[in-house]
Write an enzyme that holds these catalytic residues in place. Sequence first.
Site, PDB file in Angstrom:
ATOM      1  N   PHE A   1       3.878 -49.751  -2.992  1.00  8.38           N
ATOM      2  CA  PHE A   1       4.594 -49.571  -4.261  1.00  8.38           C
ATOM      3  C   PHE A   1       4.618 -50.836  -5.106  1.00  8.38           C
ATOM      4  CE2 PHE A   1       8.019 -51.621  -1.931  1.00  8.38           C
ATOM      5  CZ  PHE A   1       8.625 -52.386  -2.910  1.00  8.38           C
TER       6      PHE A   1
ATOM      7  N   LYS B   1      -4.979 -42.966  -2.664  1.00 11.79           N
ATOM      8  CA  LYS B   1      -3.659 -42.367  -2.367  1.00 11.79           C
ATOM      9  C   LYS B   1      -2.625 -43.452  -2.651  1.00 11.79           C
ATOM     10  CE  LYS B   1      -0.559 -42.105   0.084  1.00 11.79           C
ATOM     11  NZ  LYS B   1       0.751 -42.591  -0.418  1.00 11.79           N
TER      12      LYS B   1
ATOM     13  N   GLU C   1       3.905 -43.123  -3.083  1.00 13.04           N
ATOM     14  CA  GLU C   1       4.637 -41.989  -3.651  1.00 13.04           C
ATOM     15  C   GLU C   1       5.843 -42.457  -4.468  1.00 13.04           C
ATOM     16  OE1 GLU C   1       4.401 -43.093  -0.672  1.00 13.04           O
ATOM     17  OE2 GLU C   1       5.859 -42.273   0.733  1.00 13.04           O
TER      18      GLU C   1
ATOM     19  N   SER D   1       3.039 -52.115   4.712  1.00 13.55           N
ATOM     20  CA  SER D   1       3.887 -52.782   5.707  1.00 13.55           C
ATOM     21  C   SER D   1       3.173 -52.906   7.058  1.00 13.55           C
ATOM     22  CB  SER D   1       5.178 -51.992   5.871  1.00 13.55           C
ATOM     23  OG  SER D   1       4.865 -50.687   6.293  1.00 13.55           O
TER      24      SER D   1
ATOM     25  N   CYS E   1       4.006 -59.522  -1.404  1.00 10.01           N
ATOM     26  CA  CYS E   1       3.549 -59.926  -0.070  1.00 10.01           C
ATOM     27  C   CYS E   1       3.293 -61.419  -0.020  1.00 10.01           C
ATOM     28  CB  CYS E   1       2.285 -59.178   0.310  1.00 10.01           C
ATOM     29  SG  CYS E   1       0.855 -59.716  -0.623  1.00 10.01           S
TER      30      CYS E   1
ATOM     31  N   GLU F   1      10.725 -59.205   7.601  1.00  7.94           N
ATOM     32  CA  GLU F   1      10.308 -59.346   6.191  1.00  7.94           C
ATOM     33  C   GLU F   1      11.391 -58.666   5.351  1.00  7.94           C
ATOM     34  OE1 GLU F   1       6.973 -56.943   4.828  1.00  7.94           O
ATOM     35  OE2 GLU F   1       6.401 -58.479   3.388  1.00  7.94           O
TER      36      GLU F   1
HETATM   37  P1  NAD Z   1       4.456 -48.906   3.171  1.00  4.39           P
HETATM   38  O1  NAD Z   1       3.759 -49.343   4.397  1.00  4.39           O
HETATM   39  O2  NAD Z   1       5.770 -48.222   3.316  1.00  4.39           O
HETATM   40  O3  NAD Z   1       3.550 -47.891   2.319  1.00  4.39           O
HETATM   41  C1  NAD Z   1       2.200 -48.214   2.007  1.00  4.39           C
HETATM   42  C2  NAD Z   1       1.403 -46.923   1.871  1.00  4.39           C
HETATM   43  O4  NAD Z   1       1.374 -46.258   3.139  1.00  4.39           O
HETATM   44  C3  NAD Z   1       1.988 -45.929   0.871  1.00  4.39           C
HETATM   45  O5  NAD Z   1       0.913 -45.348   0.163  1.00  4.39           O
HETATM   46  C4  NAD Z   1       2.677 -44.909   1.751  1.00  4.39           C
HETATM   47  O6  NAD Z   1       2.699 -43.619   1.190  1.00  4.39           O
HETATM   48  C5  NAD Z   1       1.851 -44.919   3.020  1.00  4.39           C
HETATM   49  N1  NAD Z   1       2.659 -44.630   4.212  1.00  4.39           N
HETATM   50  C6  NAD Z   1       3.984 -44.892   4.401  1.00  4.39           C
HETATM   51  N2  NAD Z   1       4.362 -44.521   5.634  1.00  4.39           N
HETATM   52  C7  NAD Z   1       3.261 -44.029   6.257  1.00  4.39           C
HETATM   53  C8  NAD Z   1       3.012 -43.504   7.564  1.00  4.39           C
HETATM   54  N3  NAD Z   1       3.993 -43.410   8.466  1.00  4.39           N
HETATM   55  N4  NAD Z   1       1.769 -43.107   7.849  1.00  4.39           N
HETATM   56  C9  NAD Z   1       0.778 -43.203   6.936  1.00  4.39           C
HETATM   57  N5  NAD Z   1       0.955 -43.684   5.689  1.00  4.39           N
HETATM   58  C10 NAD Z   1       2.170 -44.094   5.347  1.00  4.39           C
HETATM   59  O7  NAD Z   1       4.587 -50.210   2.237  1.00  4.39           O
HETATM   60  P2  NAD Z   1       5.389 -50.368   0.881  1.00  4.39           P
HETATM   61  O8  NAD Z   1       6.852 -50.410   1.176  1.00  4.39           O
HETATM   62  O9  NAD Z   1       4.888 -49.408  -0.144  1.00  4.39           O
HETATM   63  O10 NAD Z   1       4.883 -51.822   0.430  1.00  4.39           O
HETATM   64  C11 NAD Z   1       5.499 -53.018   0.837  1.00  4.39           C
HETATM   65  C12 NAD Z   1       4.758 -53.660   1.989  1.00  4.39           C
HETATM   66  O11 NAD Z   1       3.420 -53.932   1.622  1.00  4.39           O
HETATM   67  C13 NAD Z   1       5.341 -55.022   2.389  1.00  4.39           C
HETATM   68  O12 NAD Z   1       5.374 -55.112   3.783  1.00  4.39           O
HETATM   69  C14 NAD Z   1       4.352 -56.020   1.811  1.00  4.39           C
HETATM   70  O13 NAD Z   1       4.312 -57.275   2.465  1.00  4.39           O
HETATM   71  C15 NAD Z   1       3.066 -55.272   1.981  1.00  4.39           C
HETATM   72  N6  NAD Z   1       2.025 -55.790   1.102  1.00  4.39           N
HETATM   73  C16 NAD Z   1       1.007 -56.485   1.673  1.00  4.39           C
HETATM   74  C17 NAD Z   1       0.009 -57.033   0.874  1.00  4.39           C
HETATM   75  C18 NAD Z   1      -1.130 -57.817   1.471  1.00  4.39           C
HETATM   76  O14 NAD Z   1      -2.111 -58.032   0.789  1.00  4.39           O
HETATM   77  N7  NAD Z   1      -1.050 -58.241   2.711  1.00  4.39           N
HETATM   78  C19 NAD Z   1       0.057 -56.837  -0.523  1.00  4.39           C
HETATM   79  C20 NAD Z   1       1.117 -56.104  -1.064  1.00  4.39           C
HETATM   80  C21 NAD Z   1       2.094 -55.571  -0.245  1.00  4.39           C
END
Ligand code: NAD
Length: 437
Positions: free
Chosen positions: A127, A151, A154, A204, A259, A358
């Site tokens: 997000f 994808k 959401e 994450s 991140c 985090e």
């Molecule tokens: P998230 O892991 O909750 O969601 C990321 C994506 O995965 C979304 O599209 C979501 O719909 C999908 N998703 C969520 N739960 C899932 C599951 N159980 N199975 C399959 N798909 C699933 O992350 P977020 O809260 O949207 O974003 C924040 C996180 O992203 C933080 O941890 C941040 O550090 C990380 N991030 C990392 C980088 C990097 O380059 N390393 C860059 C930006 C953000």
Amino acid sequence: IFNPAIGEKIAEVELASKATVEMAIKSSEKAFQKWSKTTPINRARILAKFKDLLIQNMNDLAVMVSEQHGKTIADAKGSIQRGIEVVEYATGITDSLKGDHSANVGTNVDSHTLRQPLGVCAGITPFNFPAMIPLWMFPMAIACGNTFILKPSEQDPMTANKLAELFLEAGAPDNVLQVIHGGKDQVDMLLKHPDIKAISFVGSVSVGQYIYKTGTEYLKRVQSFAGAKNHMVIMPDANKAKTIDSLVGSSVGAAGQRCMAISVAVFVGSSKEWIEDLKKEMEMVKPGPWDSEESGFGPLISPQAKDRVLKLIEKGKEEAKCLIDGSKCDIEGFPNGNWVGTTLFTKVKTDSEIYKTEIFGPVLLCIEVETLEDAIELINANPYGNGTSIFTASGRSARKYRHEIEVGQVGINVPIPVPMPFFSFTGWKQSFYGDLH
Ligand code: NAD
């Protein structure tokens, strides 16, 4: 979809059914047959047009990002600019796609390599950068001759639709880029489908691990960028004003929902005397709505995210010393926003929950150590390895840090070392799963 500053619904998004995901993959595979045979220069021309359209639509896109995510308009524009740079880089793809050639590898035998597209690729994005992170992924994959299914998160998915519309307007054939909406169910279909050849994920740690394990179990190429706990080392010889300014911006900017946010400040030796000045600077930065110039940063993405951060702040009050408590934060005229104010902890221990987790909020932890060696040891023991910074006037300290720190992206007197597109994004340890940086 909710505007996180006002807490009101602003749109609805239809989640893709199983049949829709199937149809998207099938039509993407069909589009691949033609797209992969399109000459690289013609693919690059579409990307060049796309880049122009992104520039023309920068303002609308930024407003869209700000309304759904909450970040300030300046921050939204900055992130879109970073995305545009990837598209710009993708327009030069013809050069990167050249293979190698060796004459006379045997008598009268030459040998050469070709760079070939894989097929249908998929991207799953978080997000916190609803435009930039999709733009990290699909322009490069598509420029190389692949087709792509995106994808998006959401929580703020509308920007992805707008990017796809602009891509069509730039002349991309139907189905070369598709967007499907949803969460785990839709992701699982992508992970397991035999026609998806490669997956790029950003999000994450727990989901990143799941994506990597499942995608590779289904024999796909997977790159999975995950969470972080980024440290900034502050040496006593650093420029104090610049260090504090960078520390404040990189810790609470975008409400800490980056991140590459600095979430831990490691004060070496006498630099700990600057903590009082840091507190004064941090107190001056206030959250607020995206379209106000007074706003230092926006709200958290959802009431759930706010609740989680507040619980961690409460925990932190038991584990460390709280110098600024942002947990009670009211913004006039926005009673239902997901606001959390700047929060500062000192005397933080490495076995505490606030250090190990985090937080993803506008919360900065301070740790004091005696020497640079102590700082390096502490940071190398942390399971994350996304980014780090050192602020110092000493070339020797900077060089030592750069060589000994076990973190992928290192900034020297630069708070957030996010690489330009012609470098890869190189998180280490629990911040990245895969071998395709
Ligand atoms: P998230 O892991 O909750 O969601 C990321 C994506 O995965 C979304 O599209 C979501 O719909 C999908 N998703 C969520 N739960 C899932 C599951 N159980 N199975 C399959 N798909 C699933 O992350 P977020 O809260 O949207 O974003 C924040 C996180 O992203 C933080 O941890 C941040 O550090 C990380 N991030 C990392 C980088 C990097 O380059 N390393 C860059 C930006 C953000």
